[in-house]
Design an enzyme around this catalytic site. Structure first.
Site, PDB file in Angstrom:
ATOM      1  N   ASP A  93       0.840  -1.188   0.000  1.00 13.21           N
ATOM      2  CA  ASP A  93       0.000   0.000   0.000  1.00 13.21           C
ATOM      3  C   ASP A  93       0.879   1.243   0.000  1.00 13.21           C
ATOM      4  O   ASP A  93       1.905   1.288   0.677  1.00 13.21           O
ATOM      5  CB  ASP A  93      -0.914   0.011   1.227  1.00 13.21           C
ATOM      6  CG  ASP A  93      -1.999   1.074   1.112  1.00 13.21           C
ATOM      7  OD1 ASP A  93      -2.589   1.190   0.024  1.00 13.21           O
ATOM      8  OD2 ASP A  93      -2.264   1.775   2.099  1.00 13.21           O
TER       9      ASP A  93
ATOM     10  N   HIS B  79      -4.474  14.009   0.507  1.00 12.07           N
ATOM     11  CA  HIS B  79      -4.647  13.178   1.695  1.00 12.07           C
ATOM     12  C   HIS B  79      -3.463  13.314   2.635  1.00 12.07           C
ATOM     13  O   HIS B  79      -3.623  13.527   3.843  1.00 12.07           O
ATOM     14  CB  HIS B  79      -4.815  11.710   1.277  1.00 12.07           C
ATOM     15  CG  HIS B  79      -4.795  10.744   2.427  1.00 12.07           C
ATOM     16  ND1 HIS B  79      -5.833  10.629   3.326  1.00 12.07           N
ATOM     17  CD2 HIS B  79      -3.852   9.849   2.827  1.00 12.07           C
ATOM     18  CE1 HIS B  79      -5.540   9.704   4.230  1.00 12.07           C
ATOM     19  NE2 HIS B  79      -4.347   9.215   3.948  1.00 12.07           N
TER      20      HIS B  79
ATOM     21  N   GLU C 183     -10.284   3.863   3.404  1.00 12.61           N
ATOM     22  CA  GLU C 183      -9.390   4.610   2.529  1.00 12.61           C
ATOM     23  C   GLU C 183      -9.806   4.300   1.099  1.00 12.61           C
ATOM     24  O   GLU C 183      -9.730   3.149   0.654  1.00 12.61           O
ATOM     25  CB  GLU C 183      -7.923   4.258   2.771  1.00 12.61           C
ATOM     26  CG  GLU C 183      -7.411   4.794   4.102  1.00 12.61           C
ATOM     27  CD  GLU C 183      -5.915   4.704   4.264  1.00 12.61           C
ATOM     28  OE1 GLU C 183      -5.366   5.468   5.082  1.00 12.61           O
ATOM     29  OE2 GLU C 183      -5.278   3.877   3.570  1.00 12.61           O
TER      30      GLU C 183
ATOM     31  N   GLU D 108      -9.247   3.980  -2.508  1.00 10.59           N
ATOM     32  CA  GLU D 108      -8.042   3.788  -3.319  1.00 10.59           C
ATOM     33  C   GLU D 108      -8.371   3.059  -4.611  1.00 10.59           C
ATOM     34  O   GLU D 108      -9.441   2.481  -4.776  1.00 10.59           O
ATOM     35  CB  GLU D 108      -6.989   2.974  -2.550  1.00 10.59           C
ATOM     36  CG  GLU D 108      -6.598   3.561  -1.200  1.00 10.59           C
ATOM     37  CD  GLU D 108      -5.391   2.866  -0.580  1.00 10.59           C
ATOM     38  OE1 GLU D 108      -4.560   2.311  -1.336  1.00 10.59           O
ATOM     39  OE2 GLU D 108      -5.278   2.884   0.657  1.00 10.59           O
TER      40      GLU D 108
ATOM     41  N   ASP E  96      -8.778   0.217   1.735  1.00 16.27           N
ATOM     42  CA  ASP E  96      -7.824  -0.232   2.745  1.00 16.27           C
ATOM     43  C   ASP E  96      -8.359   0.189   4.120  1.00 16.27           C
ATOM     44  O   ASP E  96      -8.033   1.254   4.628  1.00 16.27           O
ATOM     45  CB  ASP E  96      -6.444   0.376   2.482  1.00 16.27           C
ATOM     46  CG  ASP E  96      -5.356  -0.288   3.310  1.00 16.27           C
ATOM     47  OD1 ASP E  96      -5.457  -1.498   3.546  1.00 16.27           O
ATOM     48  OD2 ASP E  96      -4.412   0.411   3.712  1.00 16.27           O
TER      49      ASP E  96
ATOM     50  N   ARG F 190      -7.650   3.730  13.006  1.00 16.45           N
ATOM     51  CA  ARG F 190      -6.844   4.929  13.233  1.00 16.45           C
ATOM     52  C   ARG F 190      -6.261   4.992  14.641  1.00 16.45           C
ATOM     53  O   ARG F 190      -5.130   5.478  14.827  1.00 16.45           O
ATOM     54  CB  ARG F 190      -7.686   6.176  12.969  1.00 16.45           C
ATOM     55  CG  ARG F 190      -8.221   6.283  11.554  1.00 16.45           C
ATOM     56  CD  ARG F 190      -7.119   6.381  10.526  1.00 16.45           C
ATOM     57  NE  ARG F 190      -7.678   6.587   9.184  1.00 16.45           N
ATOM     58  CZ  ARG F 190      -6.965   6.566   8.072  1.00 16.45           C
ATOM     59  NH1 ARG F 190      -5.664   6.338   8.111  1.00 16.45           N
ATOM     60  NH2 ARG F 190      -7.538   6.754   6.897  1.00 16.45           N
TER      61      ARG F 190
ATOM     62  N   GLN G 257      -3.457   2.511  14.879  1.00 11.98           N
ATOM     63  CA  GLN G 257      -2.351   3.031  14.068  1.00 11.98           C
ATOM     64  C   GLN G 257      -1.585   4.138  14.800  1.00 11.98           C
ATOM     65  O   GLN G 257      -0.349   4.183  14.763  1.00 11.98           O
ATOM     66  CB  GLN G 257      -2.894   3.560  12.747  1.00 11.98           C
ATOM     67  CG  GLN G 257      -1.821   4.067  11.791  1.00 11.98           C
ATOM     68  CD  GLN G 257      -2.420   4.518  10.463  1.00 11.98           C
ATOM     69  OE1 GLN G 257      -3.611   4.371  10.219  1.00 11.98           O
ATOM     70  NE2 GLN G 257      -1.580   5.062   9.598  1.00 11.98           N
TER      71      GLN G 257
ATOM     72  N   LYS H 263      -3.683  -1.922   9.740  1.00 13.25           N
ATOM     73  CA  LYS H 263      -4.035  -2.109   8.337  1.00 13.25           C
ATOM     74  C   LYS H 263      -4.085  -3.585   7.936  1.00 13.25           C
ATOM     75  O   LYS H 263      -4.447  -3.897   6.801  1.00 13.25           O
ATOM     76  CB  LYS H 263      -3.008  -1.402   7.443  1.00 13.25           C
ATOM     77  CG  LYS H 263      -2.900   0.106   7.639  1.00 13.25           C
ATOM     78  CD  LYS H 263      -4.190   0.808   7.251  1.00 13.25           C
ATOM     79  CE  LYS H 263      -3.987   2.304   7.191  1.00 13.25           C
ATOM     80  NZ  LYS H 263      -3.413   2.769   5.935  1.00 13.25           N
TER      81      LYS H 263
ATOM     82  N   THR I  54      -8.565  -5.691   3.669  1.00 11.47           N
ATOM     83  CA  THR I  54      -8.530  -4.806   2.514  1.00 11.47           C
ATOM     84  C   THR I  54      -9.524  -5.364   1.508  1.00 11.47           C
ATOM     85  O   THR I  54      -9.427  -6.534   1.114  1.00 11.47           O
ATOM     86  CB  THR I  54      -7.128  -4.760   1.880  1.00 11.47           C
ATOM     87  OG1 THR I  54      -6.197  -4.263   2.843  1.00 11.47           O
ATOM     88  CG2 THR I  54      -7.115  -3.867   0.653  1.00 11.47           C
TER      89      THR I  54
ATOM     90  N   GLU J  62     -10.337  12.450   7.454  1.00 16.63           N
ATOM     91  CA  GLU J  62     -10.266  13.753   6.794  1.00 16.63           C
ATOM     92  C   GLU J  62     -11.629  14.448   6.790  1.00 16.63           C
ATOM     93  O   GLU J  62     -11.728  15.639   7.077  1.00 16.63           O
ATOM     94  CB  GLU J  62      -9.797  13.583   5.351  1.00 16.63           C
ATOM     95  CG  GLU J  62      -8.383  13.083   5.180  1.00 16.63           C
ATOM     96  CD  GLU J  62      -8.101  12.802   3.724  1.00 16.63           C
ATOM     97  OE1 GLU J  62      -7.701  13.743   3.014  1.00 16.63           O
ATOM     98  OE2 GLU J  62      -8.291  11.645   3.282  1.00 16.63           O
TER      99      GLU J  62
END
Length: 417
Positions: free
Chosen positions: A125, A132, A198, A200, A232, A236, A239, A252, A256, A362
């Site tokens: 990834d 971002h 996420e 992607e 993904d 948070r 992380q 993560k 996925t 975000e």
């Protein structure tokens, strides 16, 4: 390019994601058929295993479509990929002389279940979307230090887990992990409280590179078999505690999701576009000889349990700062061997406006600005029972190139220990 006409009537609708211009590849099963390769056309799937058995499609001496993955086709190389697409167009275009022989091998999509389209060899990834990365960096390090010093020179990435890549429609279990509140002396262990998406794109490597041998960006482009939507999923809070100094790990590794259809480079060719203007000149090995991104409209919908969908994000793949060929070329630049079935996540695709942000961290600005759904419910992060769906399509003249949706519903964490 305009819409290519097919004798499969549903493929001629401007709203279908799967016109003759597309012909994406997937793996499907039905109550009567074991998992095998197929190609989407309108609201039907052409059973390539059956077509191969009858001699309608022949790519190699040995069968390649009777298995539940596309890796065998990938390994045949780009000439075989081109030959397959040309043959499929020949069989499915309006007025095709072999229509009567092909028609019995069409399976209605609503009778099929989609599987992972390939055996995922490895998963990497990237963190390659500038909007971002700037948003995340601003939240945690301030505006002046939003981007790390290397960001404008190198597509940053980390090695993920191929074992937890799942096809769209697979339920996602909320992960457990170590969490540490800012004012706590010790971490605790329990369910993630700040679960996120996420948005992607995923690039699928089709041909191998040799250990010890780098590849150019142009060669990397030729190695890519096709593209999928990719979510993904991200924990948070896990992380935030674990990522220093080596980056994401368990935050993560739990899941996925990818869309079920692999859209080929050939189908996307009319939609090529250039990466954004560079703030710093890239080193020669990362410079692109031609446009390497694609103009693909992307969106995310969120549906609480028992509720309706709300569109929470609308953006475009062309917002990426680094293209998939650049990412692949950088990945192989050390001599790292790439393998058919390798999956490369683009990194979160956000645009400059708030509604274009491709993650909840975000959109809610770290939880400080909750978003309101059409049901009236608010969200800073994902709650149990929520369903998140990624959508994507390149828009042409009277047609579109779609990927199918990439969806997952969050189930409660497993009680542990």
């Amino acid at each position: 390019m305009t819409l290519m006409k097919s004798w499969v009537e549903s493929a001629n609708n401007a709203q279908t994601p799967f016109p003759l211009n597309n012909l994406p590849y997937g793996v499907f099963t039905t109550n009567a058929l074991e998992a095998r390769c197929g190609v989407a056309i309108g609201d039907m799937i052409l059973d390539l295993s059956a077509a191969e058995e009858e001699g309608l499609v022949l790519l190699a001496e040995d069968p390649v479509f009777d298995v539940p993955y596309w890796n065998d086709v990938m390994e045949l190389g780009s000439e075989a990929w081109d030959a397959l697409r040309a043959r499929l167009i020949e069989l499915l275009e309006d007025g095709a002389p072999e229509q009567a022989a092909v028609a019995p091998h069409l399976v209605p999509m609503d009778e099929a279940r989609m599987e992972l389209p390939m055996v995922v060899a490895e998963y990497t990834d990237f963190y390659a979307g500038k909007h971002h990365a700037t948003n995340i960096g601003t939240m945690f390090r301030g505006t002046e230090n939003a981007l790390p010093p290397n960001w404008l020179h190198i597509p940053i990435g980390y090695n993920g887990r191929a074992s937890s890549v799942v096809v769209s429609g697979t339920d996602i279990t909320r992960p457990n992990g170590q969490l540490k509140a800012p004012d706590a002396d010790m971490p605790t262990f329990g369910p993630c409280k700040r679960l996120d998406i996420e948005l992607e794109m995923g690039a699928i490597v089709g041909t191998a590179s040799e250990l010890g041998h780098p590849v150019t960006v142009a060669q990397a482009d030729e190695m890519i078999f096709g593209y999928v939507l990719l979510n993904d999923w991200s924990a948070r809070d896990i992380q935030a505690w674990e990522y220093q100094p080596l980056g994401p790990f368990q935050a993560k590794a739990f899941a996925t999701s990818i869309s079920p259809w692999i859209v080929t480079r050939a189908a996307l060719e009319p939609f090529r576009t250039s990466t954004p203007e560079r703030e710093k000149e890239l080193l020669p090995y990362l410079q692109e000889p031609k446009p390497m991104l694609y103009d693909i409209d992307l969106s995310v919908t969120m549906k609480p349990e028992g509720g309706t969908d709300t569109t929470i994000c609308e953006t475009n793949y062309k917002e990426m700062y680094y293209s998939a060929p650049q990412q692949l070329a950088h990945h192989a630049s050390s001599g790292c061997a790439m393998t058919p079935g390798d999956l490369l996540g683009s990194g979160t695709i956000s645009g400059p406006e708030k509604h274009q942000r491709g993650s909840l961290i975000e959109l809610s600005w770290g939880g400080k600005e909750p978003i309101t759904l059409d049901t009236g419910a608010t969200r800073s992060f994902i709650e149990d029972g929520d369903t998140l769906t990624l959508h994507g399509a390149a828009k042409g003249d009277g047609y579109q190139i779609g990927f199918g949706t990439c969806t997952g519903t969050i189930k409660p964490a497993v009680k542990f220990p």
